[in-house]
Each structure stands twice: as structure tokens, then as C-alpha cells.
Design an enzyme around this catalytic site. Sequence first.
Site, PDB file in Angstrom:
ATOM      1  CB  SER A  96      75.539  76.091  74.635  1.00 54.77           C
ATOM      2  OG  SER A  96      74.054  75.216  74.739  1.00 54.77           O
ATOM      3  CG  ASP A 104      72.216  72.373  72.721  1.00 49.91           C
ATOM      4  OD1 ASP A 104      71.676  72.033  72.707  1.00 49.91           O
ATOM      5  OD2 ASP A 104      72.872  73.744  72.870  1.00 49.91           O
ATOM      6  CG  ASP A 153      73.246  71.123  75.898  1.00 49.05           C
ATOM      7  OD1 ASP A 153      73.223  70.160  75.106  1.00 49.05           O
ATOM      8  OD2 ASP A 153      72.716  71.789  75.362  1.00 49.05           O
ATOM      9  CB  SER A 159      70.629  75.003  76.240  1.00 49.15           C
ATOM     10  OG  SER A 159      70.727  74.498  75.832  1.00 49.15           O
ATOM     11  CG  ASP A 182      71.411  80.682  71.702  1.00 49.05           C
ATOM     12  OD1 ASP A 182      70.102  80.455  72.556  1.00 49.05           O
ATOM     13  OD2 ASP A 182      71.440  78.595  71.095  1.00 49.05           O
ATOM     14  CD  GLU A 197      76.323  75.174  70.801  1.00 54.43           C
ATOM     15  OE1 GLU A 197      76.542  76.420  70.269  1.00 54.43           O
ATOM     16  OE2 GLU A 197      75.206  74.789  71.806  1.00 54.43           O
TER      17      GLU A 197
HETATM   18 ZN    ZN Z   1      70.487  72.650  75.072  1.00 58.19          ZN
END
Ligand code: ZN
Length: 507
Positions: A193, A84, A390, A128, A191, A344
Site C-alpha cells: 500500500s 487496508d 483498497d 493491495s 509493503d 494507512e
Molecule cells: Zn490490502
Amino acid sequence: MQVTLILIVLCGWVFARPETAQEELDENNYHLQIERRTGKSRTVNSRETTSSYWNQNAQNLIAEKIGRTLNQNVAKNVIFFLGDGLSIPTLAGARVYYGGEEKELAFEKLPYLALSKTYCVDAQTADSACTTTAYLGGVKNNIGTIGVTAAVAEDDCDAMLVEENQVLSVARWFQNAGKRTGIVTTSTVTDASPAGAYAHIANRNWQTDATVEASGKNATTCRDITYQLVKWDTGKNEVFLPNGTLDPLGNEGGRTDNLNLIDEWLKDRTEEGNVAEYVWNRTALLNIGDDTDYVLGLFSGGYMSYNLDRNTTLTPSLEEMTEIAIKIASKGKGAENGYFLFIEGGRIDHAHHEVKAQKSFDETVEFSKAIQKALDLTNEEETLIVVTADHAHTMSISGYPDRNHSIFGSPGTDGNGLTRLTINYANGPGFIPNGYNYENDTTTIHANGPWAHLFSGVVEQNVIPHIIAYSACVGDGLTACSGALKIVTNLTLPLLLVVLMLHLLTA
Ligand SMILES: [Zn+2]
């Protein structure tokens, strides 16, 4: 006489040459200008001063590339790694932090690379939420929304519940093909993502019923992300290994509907005849039983600690979670068909938002270690590994620092006597007090395994899951199993028409 003349000529050349060289280089090479002004010498690795070192490096790379055959197998498994906020300058910084400018992160050794354009339908630079819809759902949409098309504006719950506005993720395409799926993150599992794998939501902040109600919506119809994770179709079929917002570590839950979704998750799995385990610390995770089919691992009341702050006894690393996720996904119901894992490194982004470059680089190194673990545990003949970010961040690396100089230090002062820094952020707390550091555009996709060579050039971000689906023969589009046939079908009609026309013209 002859000998003397030669000596004079040589001496003349030796003395004159540096002046000429300096003048030429000053025009083209700013590094030398700085050196002359400051009188400072730079240390270099002596092997790098030879042509043979650089030439041999280049020749080795060509030999490796021409020796590589295209992998056109069907991908049984796909592991999708998301860094991320992992911008291209973050890669450069993490290399220096990890071992030097020439150091390679694990995923930088992968043979195929593309650039990903990350804008979303209503925003020039993405967040995101819209990006996860692109790289997991295959469709671009509006900023702040997840798993829905751009027909759904932010906060529009009615539009989000319309089935044709909901975008199914590549995780669901794998489930529909009878494969196992799972999620690992150092962020929260609700979250933005990871939510892209299972949620359809008009506001990324609607993570509990309380936040939905706070927006003036009815939480019993406008279901929150956590509820969707446990109860809606895609989420309930996942093998989870996430950090989460539901908490056994003494942190108070945030739900107002009295649902204990950990109990609900365990009950639903067990009723289906599976062995399901809920774990909340590193020891329990590393000792999961061999007969376990599903794992829900929640190791923090919010984001997991940055690795540099991590309690290494209590909290697993991303690398450890990756290892267990691959182990769990590789066995149990559907394992013979393969799996899809979303893994992630979620905190690279958070550190950048907080203008903490060192933590961002360290999280990138942790991310790299997790990818190395996956490379070690899988076979490139049957497993496609895709690594991407992302979106990027505004951090830049500049200022002509010396080779091997601390990336966190200053390369000197500028013409006004002001201290220069190697690392700069274009906005955020380093720019204005309490400022927010915004996200940025364009990232890279690294890939290896079946059909990884399709990742090349500059592509729209939403192409990523389509290529994954092609490689694994899942989803509704072209696949490696049907692609050749469909292309032939598409070409056949125009070709027949051309043949017919030629026939008519010549008849
Ligand atoms: Zn992000």
C-alpha cells in the site's frame, strides 16, 4: 346499552388484533418468527420504540444536508486515509465493538460517499498492490505489481524499467506542484500500500535486494522497493513517518548489498541543508524538535504490533503518528503550498487474513481515532480528507443476533442443532486448517473538504487520485483551477458547428 356494545367491540378488537398482526408479521419479519419459536424476548431501547425518535433523526439529517453548501475551494492540503482490507461488514462490526450498532466511526460522519470498484486489469478480486496503483497512481494494472501499467506482467523487471510503463503517484503530482508529501503506516513502509506512493515494481515481494536476487533477477538493475524509497525521485522527497523494515531495535537487516539506507536517507537530507531526524520509539517521536523538516520513524522490525498487543510506552499509536505527520507536513520547505499525506491503518487487513475479527475491529477503531485527530487539526475549507479501503474481505455478519449482543458470540443454534456464529469467514483457517483468507471486492470512499462532493455514485477505484488532483490543482488532468476553462473549450467547437449548421440551414 350503547356503552356495552362499544365495550364488546373494543374487546373483540383487542383480542383479535394480536393474532392478525402476528400472522402478517410472520410472513414479512423473520425476527418475530424466531421469537415465537424460542419464546425469547429481546431488549430494546425504549426511545427507539417511538415514531418521533426515528422521524426526528431523519428530519435532522435532511436539515443538515440542505444547509450544506458545496465546497468549491482549491484544496491546499489532502490527507488520504487507507484502511487496508476495511470492508463494509468490518465497519458494521467495528461500530458494535466500539459502542453499539448506532455508533458512528469518525469517517462515517463525513458528508460524501461513493462506492469503489476494486477489480484490477488481470484479476476479478484485487490485492493491495494493484489497488494502490489505482487509488494513488490513477491507473489500473496487474495483481502483485505496483506503480507500473498493465503492460508490465508480474516479475517482468525489463518492462518495469521502461519509463513509459511507470505510473507516477499522486504524491509525485503534489511534489511537482511544490507541496510536501508524507507517508504513515502501521504496516511496513515497503509493503504494497505505501509503496504505491513512490515505487515502480513488478513484484510486491521485492522489498530488499535479497528477494530480487532470489527471484533470479539482477538487484543492481532491478532495484528493490526499499532502495527506491530512499534513492528514487518520489521516495527521497517524502517526509516519512513510517514503520519500516530497516531496524535499530536489534533486528537484523535483510540487505545483502551492505547499504545502510537509514544512514543514506539522513546523509541525503542533511546534505540538502535540511534538519532531518530518525526516530525509533514513541518518546523520541513525541519530542521531535520544532526545527525538524524531515522525519524517518521506524518503530518495528516488521509490521507494528496490533494495538491490542502494543507496548504503549515504546510504540506510538496511529493517532499519535498522524498528529506528528500533520505537524511536520504543515511546516518546513514548501509548507506554504500545502501537503499530501498518505496514512494507512495497515493491520485491519492482516487481522482478517488471520481470522482475528476482534483485532480487525480494534484496528478500525484506531484508524477512526487517527481520522478524528486529522479532522480536529485541519480546516475543511482548505483540507480535503478522503478515507477508503483498497479491497474488502470475506468476513460476514449474520444470524439474527439480538441487538447489543456480543458481536463475537453466538446468536443460538440452527434447525440442525448446530451453533451459529455472528461472524463468519468464507475461507481461511476457519474454513480449512492453515487456510488463507482471501480478499474481496468493492469498498466505500468517504470524503469531506474541497470538492469532496465529487465522490458520489459507483466509481472505478482509479478515479480517486484524479478527483484529489482536481481538488488541489495538481497533475496533468482537469483541475479546479483549469477545469471550467477546459470544459468551455471542449464545448465551444461543437457549439460553433451547431450554430454554423443552423445558420446554413436557415440562410
Ligand atoms: Zn490490502
